[in-house]
Structures are given as C-alpha cells and as structure tokens.
Design a protein around this motif. Structure first.
Motif, PDB file in Angstrom:
ATOM      1  N   VAL A   1       0.838  -1.209   0.000  1.00 46.66           N
ATOM      2  CA  VAL A   1       0.000   0.000   0.000  1.00 46.66           C
ATOM      3  C   VAL A   1       0.871   1.257   0.000  1.00 46.66           C
ATOM      4  CG1 VAL A   1      -1.654   1.324   1.366  1.00 46.66           C
ATOM      5  CG2 VAL A   1      -1.981  -1.129   1.052  1.00 46.66           C
ATOM      6  N   ARG A   2       1.911   1.265   0.831  1.00 48.05           N
ATOM      7  CA  ARG A   2       2.783   2.444   0.910  1.00 48.05           C
ATOM      8  C   ARG A   2       3.505   2.695  -0.407  1.00 48.05           C
ATOM      9  NH1 ARG A   2       7.889   2.736   1.293  1.00 48.05           N
ATOM     10  NH2 ARG A   2       8.184   0.603   2.082  1.00 48.05           N
ATOM     11  N   GLU A   3       4.070   1.637  -0.993  1.00 45.83           N
ATOM     12  CA  GLU A   3       4.836   1.809  -2.223  1.00 45.83           C
ATOM     13  C   GLU A   3       3.949   2.244  -3.391  1.00 45.83           C
ATOM     14  OE1 GLU A   3       7.928   1.868  -3.110  1.00 45.83           O
ATOM     15  OE2 GLU A   3       8.857   1.350  -1.193  1.00 45.83           O
ATOM     16  N   ILE A   4       2.756   1.696  -3.479  1.00 41.50           N
ATOM     17  CA  ILE A   4       1.838   2.131  -4.534  1.00 41.50           C
ATOM     18  C   ILE A   4       1.537   3.615  -4.384  1.00 41.50           C
ATOM     19  CG2 ILE A   4      -0.542   1.912  -5.391  1.00 41.50           C
ATOM     20  CD1 ILE A   4      -0.306  -1.115  -4.744  1.00 41.50           C
ATOM     21  N   PHE A   5       1.315   4.052  -3.146  1.00 45.72           N
ATOM     22  CA  PHE A   5       1.033   5.469  -2.922  1.00 45.72           C
ATOM     23  C   PHE A   5       2.252   6.332  -3.238  1.00 45.72           C
ATOM     24  CE2 PHE A   5       1.065   9.178  -0.051  1.00 45.72           C
ATOM     25  CZ  PHE A   5      -0.016   9.853  -0.593  1.00 45.72           C
ATOM     26  N   GLU A   6       3.432   5.907  -2.786  1.00 48.68           N
ATOM     27  CA  GLU A   6       4.625   6.716  -3.011  1.00 48.68           C
ATOM     28  C   GLU A   6       4.966   6.842  -4.491  1.00 48.68           C
ATOM     29  OE1 GLU A   6       7.792   5.198  -0.615  1.00 48.68           O
ATOM     30  OE2 GLU A   6       6.894   5.880   1.276  1.00 48.68           O
ATOM     31  N   GLU A   7       4.710   5.795  -5.263  1.00 48.78           N
ATOM     32  CA  GLU A   7       5.060   5.827  -6.674  1.00 48.78           C
ATOM     33  C   GLU A   7       3.987   6.433  -7.558  1.00 48.78           C
ATOM     34  OE1 GLU A   7       8.351   2.257  -7.049  1.00 48.78           O
ATOM     35  OE2 GLU A   7       6.393   1.969  -7.987  1.00 48.78           O
ATOM     36  N   THR A   8       2.744   6.410  -7.109  1.00 51.33           N
ATOM     37  CA  THR A   8       1.652   6.860  -7.973  1.00 51.33           C
ATOM     38  C   THR A   8       0.801   7.977  -7.378  1.00 51.33           C
ATOM     39  OG1 THR A   8      -0.051   5.339  -7.124  1.00 51.33           O
ATOM     40  CG2 THR A   8       1.469   4.475  -8.790  1.00 51.33           C
ATOM     41  N   GLY A   9       0.902   8.185  -6.066  1.00 47.98           N
ATOM     42  CA  GLY A   9       0.034   9.142  -5.397  1.00 47.98           C
ATOM     43  C   GLY A   9      -1.370   8.618  -5.167  1.00 47.98           C
ATOM     44  N   ILE A  10      -1.615   7.353  -5.470  1.00 46.23           N
ATOM     45  CA  ILE A  10      -2.953   6.766  -5.363  1.00 46.23           C
ATOM     46  C   ILE A  10      -3.033   5.895  -4.108  1.00 46.23           C
ATOM     47  CG2 ILE A  10      -4.662   5.264  -6.462  1.00 46.23           C
ATOM     48  CD1 ILE A  10      -3.376   6.030  -9.156  1.00 46.23           C
ATOM     49  N   ARG A  11      -4.003   6.196  -3.257  1.00 42.08           N
ATOM     50  CA  ARG A  11      -4.221   5.375  -2.060  1.00 42.08           C
ATOM     51  C   ARG A  11      -5.167   4.232  -2.402  1.00 42.08           C
ATOM     52  NH1 ARG A  11      -1.986   7.598   2.342  1.00 42.08           N
ATOM     53  NH2 ARG A  11      -1.607   9.850   2.364  1.00 42.08           N
ATOM     54  N   VAL A  12      -4.734   3.020  -2.110  1.00 44.77           N
ATOM     55  CA  VAL A  12      -5.533   1.842  -2.421  1.00 44.77           C
ATOM     56  C   VAL A  12      -5.676   0.959  -1.192  1.00 44.77           C
ATOM     57  CG1 VAL A  12      -4.771   1.812  -4.836  1.00 44.77           C
ATOM     58  CG2 VAL A  12      -3.521   0.461  -3.120  1.00 44.77           C
TER      59      VAL A  12
ATOM     60  N   ALA B   1      -3.806  -7.568  -6.100  1.00 46.45           N
ATOM     61  CA  ALA B   1      -4.652  -6.723  -6.926  1.00 46.45           C
ATOM     62  C   ALA B   1      -5.104  -5.549  -6.077  1.00 46.45           C
ATOM     63  CB  ALA B   1      -5.859  -7.510  -7.430  1.00 46.45           C
ATOM     64  N   ALA B   2      -5.264  -4.378  -6.692  1.00 47.39           N
ATOM     65  CA  ALA B   2      -5.669  -3.199  -5.936  1.00 47.39           C
ATOM     66  C   ALA B   2      -6.462  -2.267  -6.845  1.00 47.39           C
ATOM     67  CB  ALA B   2      -4.454  -2.476  -5.370  1.00 47.39           C
ATOM     68  N   GLU B   3      -7.730  -2.062  -6.510  1.00 47.82           N
ATOM     69  CA  GLU B   3      -8.563  -1.168  -7.306  1.00 47.82           C
ATOM     70  C   GLU B   3      -8.266   0.288  -6.968  1.00 47.82           C
ATOM     71  OE1 GLU B   3     -13.262  -0.237  -8.377  1.00 47.82           O
ATOM     72  OE2 GLU B   3     -12.759  -1.656  -6.774  1.00 47.82           O
ATOM     73  N   ALA B   4      -8.128   1.121  -7.994  1.00 56.06           N
ATOM     74  CA  ALA B   4      -7.964   2.562  -7.816  1.00 56.06           C
ATOM     75  C   ALA B   4      -9.318   3.220  -8.027  1.00 56.06           C
ATOM     76  CB  ALA B   4      -6.945   3.110  -8.806  1.00 56.06           C
ATOM     77  N   SER B   5      -9.893   3.755  -6.973  1.00 56.03           N
ATOM     78  CA  SER B   5     -11.194   4.409  -7.088  1.00 56.03           C
ATOM     79  C   SER B   5     -11.043   5.745  -7.818  1.00 56.03           C
ATOM     80  CB  SER B   5     -11.803   4.636  -5.704  1.00 56.03           C
ATOM     81  OG  SER B   5     -11.049   5.612  -5.000  1.00 56.03           O
ATOM     82  N   ASP B   6     -12.136   6.235  -8.370  1.00 55.62           N
ATOM     83  CA  ASP B   6     -12.110   7.542  -9.042  1.00 55.62           C
ATOM     84  C   ASP B   6     -11.655   8.627  -8.072  1.00 55.62           C
ATOM     85  OD1 ASP B   6     -12.973   6.368 -11.365  1.00 55.62           O
ATOM     86  OD2 ASP B   6     -15.077   6.897 -11.084  1.00 55.62           O
ATOM     87  N   GLU B   7     -12.131   8.545  -6.828  1.00 54.03           N
ATOM     88  CA  GLU B   7     -11.757   9.541  -5.832  1.00 54.03           C
ATOM     89  C   GLU B   7     -10.262   9.506  -5.540  1.00 54.03           C
ATOM     90  OE1 GLU B   7     -12.851  10.833  -1.208  1.00 54.03           O
ATOM     91  OE2 GLU B   7     -13.677   8.989  -2.079  1.00 54.03           O
ATOM     92  N   ALA B   8      -9.715   8.298  -5.418  1.00 53.94           N
ATOM     93  CA  ALA B   8      -8.286   8.162  -5.133  1.00 53.94           C
ATOM     94  C   ALA B   8      -7.442   8.711  -6.277  1.00 53.94           C
ATOM     95  CB  ALA B   8      -7.934   6.710  -4.866  1.00 53.94           C
ATOM     96  N   ILE B   9      -7.903   8.497  -7.500  1.00 54.63           N
ATOM     97  CA  ILE B   9      -7.168   9.006  -8.661  1.00 54.63           C
ATOM     98  C   ILE B   9      -7.232  10.533  -8.698  1.00 54.63           C
ATOM     99  CG2 ILE B   9      -7.122   9.073 -11.186  1.00 54.63           C
ATOM    100  CD1 ILE B   9      -8.138   6.142 -11.088  1.00 54.63           C
ATOM    101  N   ARG B  10      -8.396  11.079  -8.403  1.00 55.17           N
ATOM    102  CA  ARG B  10      -8.522  12.548  -8.373  1.00 55.17           C
ATOM    103  C   ARG B  10      -7.644  13.163  -7.290  1.00 55.17           C
ATOM    104  NH1 ARG B  10     -14.119  11.428  -9.056  1.00 55.17           N
ATOM    105  NH2 ARG B  10     -14.427  11.697  -6.806  1.00 55.17           N
ATOM    106  N   ASP B  11      -7.478  12.448  -6.183  1.00 59.98           N
ATOM    107  CA  ASP B  11      -6.699  12.965  -5.064  1.00 59.98           C
ATOM    108  C   ASP B  11      -5.197  12.801  -5.249  1.00 59.98           C
ATOM    109  OD1 ASP B  11      -8.999  13.731  -3.778  1.00 59.98           O
ATOM    110  OD2 ASP B  11      -9.077  11.985  -2.448  1.00 59.98           O
TER     111      ASP B  11
END
Length: 312
Positions: A52-63, A88-98
């Motif tokens: 979860v941390r690495e996905i956020f750090e590399e993409t800015g997306i919280r999953v 697997a990790a779904e990126a919600s529309d809200e997470a992508i916008r944020d």
C-alpha cells in the motif's frame, strides 16, 4: 557478499473506465523501463503495508489490497535474490482525483492501458507473469472483491493467573503491542467495520484500529467464548450479515470460535469445505486470516484466503 533475500511488495493497480478494464504501468526514470508499482519492505513493516505504501509513493494513489496475485523471484545485479509479493488493488475515481503525482527522479510517468497493451509493454517476464495471474482471475469473473478478516485477540493474561471472570481477562504487554502492530496490516485491506466479542481481550485488540479509523466497535456477544462454551454462539447470524453487506470488516474472536467462523463463511458462500479452513482458523494470538469474497457475487465461493502472523 550476503545472500540474504530482499523482500518487496506491490500491486496490479486497476480501474474500470466506461466498462473497460485498465491497469497502471510505471515508467521508471533511472532504469528506463516499464514495471508494476512495487518497493522494498521498510523495517517493521508487513508485506501488505509495504504494498500500500509503495503504490502510494510511486503513484500518489491510495488503495486497499484485494486478492494476492503472485510472488516474483529474481536475482539482482548484486546476486542477491529479490522476492516481491503482489496484490490486486482497485484505484477508485476519488483516489485518482486525489493523487498529487508529478514526474520525479524515480518515476517518469504513469500510464493506464488495456491488459493486452500492458502485457506487451512490461519490461520484465516476472511482471508479465504477475499480470497474467491477475488476468486469470478476471477471466474467472473475479475482479472486485471485499475482505472479511478473522482476527484472534492478542496475548491475554492466562486463566491461571486471573482471578476474575474469564471475559474480563486483559491483554498482556505483548498483547497490547500486538494490537497496535495490527493496525497497519488491517488498514492495508481496507477494513471499515469492526466487530468484536465483548470480552475485554478482544475489544482491547481492536481498540487501536478503531481509534485509527475513527470507527466504533460493534460488540457482538454471539462471537464470545462464553457463548460458544454454553452452546449459545450466534456465529451464523453474524457471518451471514457480513457477507450480505459486502463491506470490508474484521471479526475479532477467540481461538475455539474461529473454526466455526470459517466454517460459516464457507457455508454462506457455497464454498466446498477442506483442510484449508482448518489452517486459516488455527491462528496464534494476534494473527488474522483475510477471506476474500467476490463483491458482485459473494455466493460464488471464497476467492482466496491469506493468513498474516503478528509482528510481535
């Protein structure tokens, strides 16, 4: 040179756009390659927390993590083995916008592409294999999932050393540490509903999680050891409601009750029983099993179960 393996974690991040499945690729700056988001485990982290941390750090997306989709192993240039766990990790529309991602010295850019294009663009066979594992699940009709987490309470004062009612036994110092350490891994799976036996040791185990999420604890007498020993447990009703609501939840209970919880999860989802249920319920104190179910059709059976041991 040490041959100690290096552990890392990441994910196949996906979203649906106008009915089309897209997956996220990382274009790395220094390596000039295309990969899945991932990174090394930090000291004290579990693999799920790392993903979860690495996905956020590399993409800015919280999953939040979905089902596991495989483990890759390969040798790094220094000859040490690298072992990477993926979910697997779904990126919600809200997470992508944020997301506040901007190109940087590590990541040149992000690209949402179809699975077919992703398979052709990934730079490494190990990443292709992970994506293929994910696509097998998609082919089986499994994409959006939700977890029901079965958690055994932390280490409690023993019955021999306790003079009061069994339900009032508190956690030991180790149990308190286990409760605190469980917060990160449980949050990684997106737990939102907290349900606990009313016993002090169970409520204390999920109290740090409730504080971190800003959620209240639902005390459920039907999950208590006292009710189980008296033959009055209401496990079926509790489990059935959680499956029907299709929301990420944690059920905190006692060692003797856990096999019944897993058995009822199998029954409620039309899953064939097997020895895997026994393994998933034979938890040490502070450990938990994540039962992944289809969000669109939970009655199609348990998708997968993974078990996580306590960090302390």
């Amino acid at each position: 040179m040490s041959d100690t393996a290096v552990f890392a974690a990441g994910g196949v991040v996906w979203r649906m756009v106008e009915g089309r499945l897209l997956v996220l690729l990382i274009h790395r700056t220094a390596y000039v390659d295309v990969t899945l988001p991932k990174g090394k485990v930090d000291p004290g982290e579990t693999l799920a927390e790392t993903a979860v941390r690495e996905i956020f750090e590399e993409t800015g997306i919280r999953v939040s993590l979905g089902v596991p989709v495989g483990v890759s192993r390969y040798r790094m240039p220094n000859k040490r083995q690298k072992i990477v766990h993926y979910w697997a990790a779904e990126a919600s529309d809200e997470a992508i916008r944020d997301s506040a991602f901007v190109p940087n010295k590590e990541i040149a850019g992000l690209e949402w592409v179809s699975p077919r294009k992703a398979l052709s663009r990934l730079s490494y066979p190990v990443d292709i294999e992970i994506l293929e594992n994910f696509l097998k699940l998609v082919g089986d009709g499994i994409l959006s999932t939700f977890p029901i987490v079965v958690l055994r309470h932390g280490k409690a004062v023993s019955r021999d050393d306790w003079k009061g009612a069994d339900a009032a036994r508190p956690l030991t110092d180790r149990g308190v540490k286990q409760a605190a350490a469980a917060v990160g891994p449980l949050r990684a799976f997106g737990v939102r509903k907290i349900i606990s036996s009313g016993a002090v040791r169970c409520v204390a185990t999920v109290t740090p999680l409730a504080a971190a999420l800003g959620k209240r604890i639902t005390r459920e007498p039907g999950l208590s050891q006292d009710a189980w020993e008296a033959g009055d447990a209401q496990v079926r009703a509790v489990v059935g409601k959680r499956v029907r609501t299709r929301k990420p939840a944690v059920l905190c209970s006692h060692g003797p009750v856990l096999p019944d919880i897993l058995a009822e999860l199998a029954l409620a989802t039309g899953t064939l029983r097997g020895s895997y249920l026994g393994s998933a319920s034979a938890l040490e104190v502070g450990a938990f099993s994540v039962v992944h179910l289809s969000a669109t059709n939970p009655g199609s059976g348990i998708v997968m179960i993974e078990t996580h041991e306590p960090k302390v």
